[in-house]
Write a protein that holds these residues in place. Structure first.
Motif, PDB file in Angstrom:
ATOM      1  N   ASP A 239      18.787 -24.261  23.683  1.00 60.05           N
ATOM      2  CA  ASP A 239      20.011 -24.594  22.944  1.00 60.05           C
ATOM      3  C   ASP A 239      20.425 -26.048  23.142  1.00 60.05           C
ATOM      4  O   ASP A 239      20.946 -26.686  22.223  1.00 60.05           O
ATOM      5  CB  ASP A 239      21.161 -23.681  23.386  1.00 60.05           C
ATOM      6  CG  ASP A 239      20.912 -22.223  23.064  1.00 60.05           C
ATOM      7  OD1 ASP A 239      20.176 -21.971  22.093  1.00 60.05           O
ATOM      8  OD2 ASP A 239      21.433 -21.347  23.777  1.00 60.05           O
ATOM      9  N   TYR A 240      20.241 -26.549  24.360  1.00 57.73           N
ATOM     10  CA  TYR A 240      20.682 -27.899  24.701  1.00 57.73           C
ATOM     11  C   TYR A 240      19.483 -28.753  25.100  1.00 57.73           C
ATOM     12  O   TYR A 240      18.474 -28.242  25.591  1.00 57.73           O
ATOM     13  CB  TYR A 240      21.670 -27.866  25.874  1.00 57.73           C
ATOM     14  CG  TYR A 240      22.974 -27.166  25.606  1.00 57.73           C
ATOM     15  CD1 TYR A 240      23.434 -26.960  24.312  1.00 57.73           C
ATOM     16  CD2 TYR A 240      23.764 -26.725  26.661  1.00 57.73           C
ATOM     17  CE1 TYR A 240      24.631 -26.313  24.073  1.00 57.73           C
ATOM     18  CE2 TYR A 240      24.967 -26.080  26.437  1.00 57.73           C
ATOM     19  CZ  TYR A 240      25.399 -25.877  25.143  1.00 57.73           C
ATOM     20  OH  TYR A 240      26.590 -25.236  24.913  1.00 57.73           O
ATOM     21  N   PRO A 241      19.606 -30.068  24.949  1.00 54.77           N
ATOM     22  CA  PRO A 241      18.560 -30.960  25.454  1.00 54.77           C
ATOM     23  C   PRO A 241      18.587 -31.003  26.980  1.00 54.77           C
ATOM     24  O   PRO A 241      19.540 -30.544  27.609  1.00 54.77           O
ATOM     25  CB  PRO A 241      18.952 -32.316  24.865  1.00 54.77           C
ATOM     26  CG  PRO A 241      20.431 -32.228  24.684  1.00 54.77           C
ATOM     27  CD  PRO A 241      20.716 -30.804  24.309  1.00 54.77           C
ATOM     28  N   HIS A 242      17.545 -31.560  27.560  1.00 53.51           N
ATOM     29  CA  HIS A 242      17.509 -31.707  29.015  1.00 53.51           C
ATOM     30  C   HIS A 242      18.536 -32.756  29.430  1.00 53.51           C
ATOM     31  O   HIS A 242      18.632 -33.827  28.831  1.00 53.51           O
ATOM     32  CB  HIS A 242      16.114 -32.139  29.474  1.00 53.51           C
ATOM     33  CG  HIS A 242      15.914 -31.996  30.941  1.00 53.51           C
ATOM     34  ND1 HIS A 242      15.341 -30.885  31.520  1.00 53.51           N
ATOM     35  CD2 HIS A 242      16.261 -32.812  31.959  1.00 53.51           C
ATOM     36  CE1 HIS A 242      15.322 -31.035  32.834  1.00 53.51           C
ATOM     37  NE2 HIS A 242      15.873 -32.197  33.120  1.00 53.51           N
ATOM     38  N   VAL A 243      19.322 -32.437  30.459  1.00 49.54           N
ATOM     39  CA  VAL A 243      20.346 -33.354  30.965  1.00 49.54           C
ATOM     40  C   VAL A 243      19.934 -33.843  32.345  1.00 49.54           C
ATOM     41  O   VAL A 243      19.628 -33.041  33.236  1.00 49.54           O
ATOM     42  CB  VAL A 243      21.727 -32.674  31.004  1.00 49.54           C
ATOM     43  CG1 VAL A 243      22.742 -33.558  31.713  1.00 49.54           C
ATOM     44  CG2 VAL A 243      22.201 -32.361  29.580  1.00 49.54           C
ATOM     45  N   TYR A 244      19.922 -35.156  32.511  1.00 47.93           N
ATOM     46  CA  TYR A 244      19.550 -35.785  33.775  1.00 47.93           C
ATOM     47  C   TYR A 244      20.801 -36.382  34.430  1.00 47.93           C
ATOM     48  O   TYR A 244      21.411 -37.307  33.876  1.00 47.93           O
ATOM     49  CB  TYR A 244      18.536 -36.899  33.549  1.00 47.93           C
ATOM     50  CG  TYR A 244      17.240 -36.468  32.898  1.00 47.93           C
ATOM     51  CD1 TYR A 244      16.128 -36.146  33.663  1.00 47.93           C
ATOM     52  CD2 TYR A 244      17.126 -36.399  31.503  1.00 47.93           C
ATOM     53  CE1 TYR A 244      14.931 -35.759  33.065  1.00 47.93           C
ATOM     54  CE2 TYR A 244      15.934 -36.024  30.894  1.00 47.93           C
ATOM     55  CZ  TYR A 244      14.842 -35.703  31.681  1.00 47.93           C
ATOM     56  OH  TYR A 244      13.661 -35.331  31.092  1.00 47.93           O
ATOM     57  N   SER A 245      21.193 -35.867  35.591  1.00 44.18           N
ATOM     58  CA  SER A 245      22.333 -36.435  36.320  1.00 44.18           C
ATOM     59  C   SER A 245      21.835 -37.612  37.149  1.00 44.18           C
ATOM     60  O   SER A 245      21.088 -37.424  38.111  1.00 44.18           O
ATOM     61  CB  SER A 245      22.961 -35.380  37.231  1.00 44.18           C
ATOM     62  OG  SER A 245      23.486 -34.308  36.470  1.00 44.18           O
ATOM     63  N   VAL A 246      22.232 -38.837  36.777  1.00 46.17           N
ATOM     64  CA  VAL A 246      21.697 -40.043  37.413  1.00 46.17           C
ATOM     65  C   VAL A 246      22.751 -40.810  38.210  1.00 46.17           C
ATOM     66  O   VAL A 246      22.464 -41.881  38.752  1.00 46.17           O
ATOM     67  CB  VAL A 246      21.056 -40.972  36.365  1.00 46.17           C
ATOM     68  CG1 VAL A 246      19.875 -40.296  35.688  1.00 46.17           C
ATOM     69  CG2 VAL A 246      22.090 -41.429  35.328  1.00 46.17           C
ATOM     70  N   GLY A 247      23.959 -40.297  38.300  1.00 45.23           N
ATOM     71  CA  GLY A 247      25.050 -41.027  38.951  1.00 45.23           C
ATOM     72  C   GLY A 247      25.163 -40.742  40.441  1.00 45.23           C
ATOM     73  O   GLY A 247      24.377 -39.970  40.988  1.00 45.23           O
ATOM     74  N   PRO A 248      26.142 -41.343  41.103  1.00 47.26           N
ATOM     75  CA  PRO A 248      27.144 -42.226  40.509  1.00 47.26           C
ATOM     76  C   PRO A 248      26.592 -43.630  40.252  1.00 47.26           C
ATOM     77  O   PRO A 248      26.078 -44.282  41.162  1.00 47.26           O
ATOM     78  CB  PRO A 248      28.243 -42.272  41.575  1.00 47.26           C
ATOM     79  CG  PRO A 248      27.504 -42.050  42.881  1.00 47.26           C
ATOM     80  CD  PRO A 248      26.375 -41.120  42.546  1.00 47.26           C
ATOM     81  N   ILE A 249      26.703 -44.068  38.999  1.00 46.76           N
ATOM     82  CA  ILE A 249      26.353 -45.433  38.632  1.00 46.76           C
ATOM     83  C   ILE A 249      27.652 -46.230  38.607  1.00 46.76           C
ATOM     84  O   ILE A 249      28.523 -45.980  37.768  1.00 46.76           O
ATOM     85  CB  ILE A 249      25.680 -45.491  37.247  1.00 46.76           C
ATOM     86  CG1 ILE A 249      24.417 -44.615  37.222  1.00 46.76           C
ATOM     87  CG2 ILE A 249      25.377 -46.927  36.857  1.00 46.76           C
ATOM     88  CD1 ILE A 249      23.293 -45.069  38.105  1.00 46.76           C
ATOM     89  N   THR A 250      27.811 -47.139  39.541  1.00 53.82           N
ATOM     90  CA  THR A 250      29.032 -47.954  39.611  1.00 53.82           C
ATOM     91  C   THR A 250      28.653 -49.420  39.715  1.00 53.82           C
ATOM     92  O   THR A 250      27.512 -49.762  40.023  1.00 53.82           O
ATOM     93  CB  THR A 250      29.903 -47.571  40.825  1.00 53.82           C
ATOM     94  OG1 THR A 250      29.131 -47.712  42.030  1.00 53.82           O
ATOM     95  CG2 THR A 250      30.384 -46.131  40.726  1.00 53.82           C
ATOM     96  N   GLN A 251      29.620 -50.273  39.462  1.00 48.99           N
ATOM     97  CA  GLN A 251      29.332 -51.712  39.436  1.00 48.99           C
ATOM     98  C   GLN A 251      28.950 -52.213  40.822  1.00 48.99           C
ATOM     99  O   GLN A 251      29.548 -51.850  41.838  1.00 48.99           O
ATOM    100  CB  GLN A 251      30.523 -52.503  38.897  1.00 48.99           C
ATOM    101  CG  GLN A 251      30.192 -53.949  38.569  1.00 48.99           C
ATOM    102  CD  GLN A 251      31.252 -54.614  37.731  1.00 48.99           C
ATOM    103  OE1 GLN A 251      32.130 -53.956  37.179  1.00 48.99           O
ATOM    104  NE2 GLN A 251      31.183 -55.928  37.612  1.00 48.99           N
ATOM    105  N   SER A 252      27.933 -53.077  40.855  1.00 47.28           N
ATOM    106  CA  SER A 252      27.467 -53.660  42.110  1.00 47.28           C
ATOM    107  C   SER A 252      27.203 -55.136  41.885  1.00 47.28           C
ATOM    108  O   SER A 252      27.238 -55.629  40.763  1.00 47.28           O
ATOM    109  CB  SER A 252      26.179 -52.963  42.580  1.00 47.28           C
ATOM    110  OG  SER A 252      25.152 -53.118  41.603  1.00 47.28           O
ATOM    111  N   GLY A 253      26.928 -55.834  42.964  1.00 51.89           N
ATOM    112  CA  GLY A 253      26.578 -57.242  42.830  1.00 51.89           C
ATOM    113  C   GLY A 253      27.784 -58.154  42.867  1.00 51.89           C
ATOM    114  O   GLY A 253      28.886 -57.748  43.253  1.00 51.89           O
ATOM    115  N   PRO A 254      27.604 -59.410  42.454  1.00 52.02           N
ATOM    116  CA  PRO A 254      28.664 -60.419  42.556  1.00 52.02           C
ATOM    117  C   PRO A 254      29.929 -59.992  41.832  1.00 52.02           C
ATOM    118  O   PRO A 254      29.876 -59.383  40.773  1.00 52.02           O
ATOM    119  CB  PRO A 254      28.043 -61.664  41.900  1.00 52.02           C
ATOM    120  CG  PRO A 254      26.567 -61.450  41.971  1.00 52.02           C
ATOM    121  CD  PRO A 254      26.359 -59.966  41.883  1.00 52.02           C
TER     122      PRO A 254
END
Length: 481
Positions: A239-254
């Motif tokens: 019924d649904y496409p495959h869902v990939y949980s890739v988080g938490p994606i948060t801001q990093s760097g300078p």
């Protein structure tokens, strides 16, 4: 025997003309490159607006050498801007109008390099058609919660089952694996079923269900386990496409400044866990009445506070989402605050009309809580740093996020409006004291510290999200073998 050279895998991203979306998808790219150094090259195609601010150039300038951004010519936006059109409509239509340029860019790229996968922002799902055309793996990048994705997946069923406007629905909306949610807390795009926004929303949700290889969602299994499992069970049935949980994606760097900015220097002087951080994001605005009530509530609470990104009053909460607007008097940019407020609170708080490095602020030892508009990036940043929240949603899917963090995860107290569209100062004082000093606040603090550990675990070497990204990376690397 000489070792064979490392083969570089090329990935194309398509974003939309909204900085919060651009940050999220590019931070995903940075995470991919961090985990799989020297094996990927990423090209991000970014539609732009004539009103796109240059103040975020530091973020793009700081990207790794193997992430290349292509900024498309500005799309025609004059018939939408400053015309009372919702953020969702502006974002989606501006992306749609850029699709011919997106296709042209992808076709040109494909002539010089083998693109293994295309990842398009959730507000630009039309780009996935080009993935089919070029015979490459195609994915949606969903920068919101799994719960909001579940709302999208069930939108057609809800449209058939609920006869009235969702805000008038007498009961709660029940979705598999999710907390029951009031119709009023569904995303803004669903709040007027006769509108263009609702029509575009349903069309977009249909695209989420069909014609691609999966959806990358910026959440993690441990944060929304039941919702993720419910989607996976439906997915196993086709019924649904495959869902990939890739988080938490948060801001990093300078952070954009080589020296510590004013607010960090001020925080250095405060006691640990003593300061309430107040920010309504990069585009949120408040009415004059609400600014007055919030200012007086902060003052009456006697609590230390840091209030940033403050803009001139506007009755439209998203009025400055696509621009730097909001300041009307360079000589006295905070003239709209209550008379004498800045003088009376000069030892208690700091108010800034400009940008602040939110990740550094939330990670500072003196921050004790975050009064937030509940944009998903801000929610994840708060969770990653273990900071409890006062949930104060303004627009888009922020009310859904507020319901999740307050009623589901129980890491926030939620602001309630008594007057029409206004949270009064007495309730603001109760919220601040309840979170910073009360027993309820202690329990919320305990829960958010637990989530912080789970968030950190998800991105460790053998964490759930790290393994998910590794599976995607292997699939992409093997596309042309």
């Amino acid at each position: 025997m000489e070792s064979s050279p490392i083969t570089t895998t090329h990935i194309a991203l398509v974003s939309v003309p909204a900085f919060s979306h651009q940050v999220s998808i590019l931070e995903f790219a940075k995470r991919l490159l961090h985990l799989h150094a020297d094996t990927f090259h990423v090209t991000c195609i970014i539609p732009t607006l004539s009103s796109s601010p240059s103040k975020h150039s530091f973020f793009f300038d700081s990207l790794p050498h193997n992430i290349h951004c292509i900024f498309l010519p500005s799309v025609n936006f004059h018939d939408l801007n400053n015309n009372g059109v919702s953020v969702e409509i502006q974002t989606q239509l501006s992306a749609s109008r850029a699709m011919s340029s997106v296709r042209e860019t992808l076709v040109s790229l494909s002539k010089t390099t083998d693109i293994s996968a295309l990842v398009a922002d959730a507000m630009a799902p039309e780009a996935l058609e080009f993935g089919k055309e070029l015979n490459i793996l195609s994915y949606i990048y969903f920068p919101c919660s799994t719960m909001v994705l579940s709302v999208c997946f069930h939108s057609q069923n809800l449209d058939e089952e609920v006869s009235c406007e969702y805000k008038d629905h007498p009961g709660l909306i029940h979705l598999p694996g999710c907390i029951p949610i009031s119709g009023r807390d569904l995303p803004d795009s669903m709040q007027d079923r006769g509108s263009l926004a609702y029509k575009l929303f349903l069309q977009r949700c249909q695209r989420y269900l069909n014609g691609h290889d999966g959806i990358l969602v910026n959440s993690f299994m441990e944060l929304e386990e039941e919702a993720t499992k419910a989607i996976s069970q439906h997915g196993n049935g086709g019924d649904y496409p495959h869902v990939y949980s890739v988080g938490p994606i948060t801001q990093s760097g300078p952070s954009g400044s080589k020296s510590r900015c004013e607010c960090l220097l001020w925080l250095d002087k405060q006691e640990p866990n003593s300061v309430l951080y107040v920010s309504f994001g990069s585009g949120g605005t408040l009415s004059q009445d609400q600014i007055d009530e919030l200012a007086l509530g902060l003052e009456l609470s006697k609590q230390k506070f840091l209030w940033v990104n403050l803009r001139a009053p506007n009755d439209r909460a998203s009025a400055t989402y696509f621009s730097e607007g909001g300041l009307v008097d360079d000589d006295d940019p905070l003239h709209f605050l209550p008379k004498g407020f800045l003088e009376r609170t000069k030892e208690q708080g700091l108010v800034m009309c400009g940008w602040a490095p939110q990740v550094e602020v939330l990670g500072h030892r003196s921050i004790g809580a975050f009064l937030s508009h509940c944009g998903w990036n801000s929610v994840l940043e708060s969770v990653v740093h273990g900071v409890p929240m006062i949930a104060w949603p303004l627009f888009a899917e922020q009310r859904s996020n507020a319901a999740l963090v307050s009623d589901g995860l129980k890491v926030a107290l939620r602001a309630k409006m008594k007057k029409p569209s206004v949270v009064v100062k007495e309730d603001i004082v109760k919220l601040i004291k309840g979170l910073m000093e009360g027993l309820e606040g202690q329990e919320i603090r305990r829960k958010v510290k637990e989530l912080k550990k789970l968030a950190n675990s998800a991105i460790m070497e053998d964490g759930s999200s790290t393994r998910t990204i590794a599976n995607l990376a292997n699939k992409w690397k093997n596309k042309h073998t």
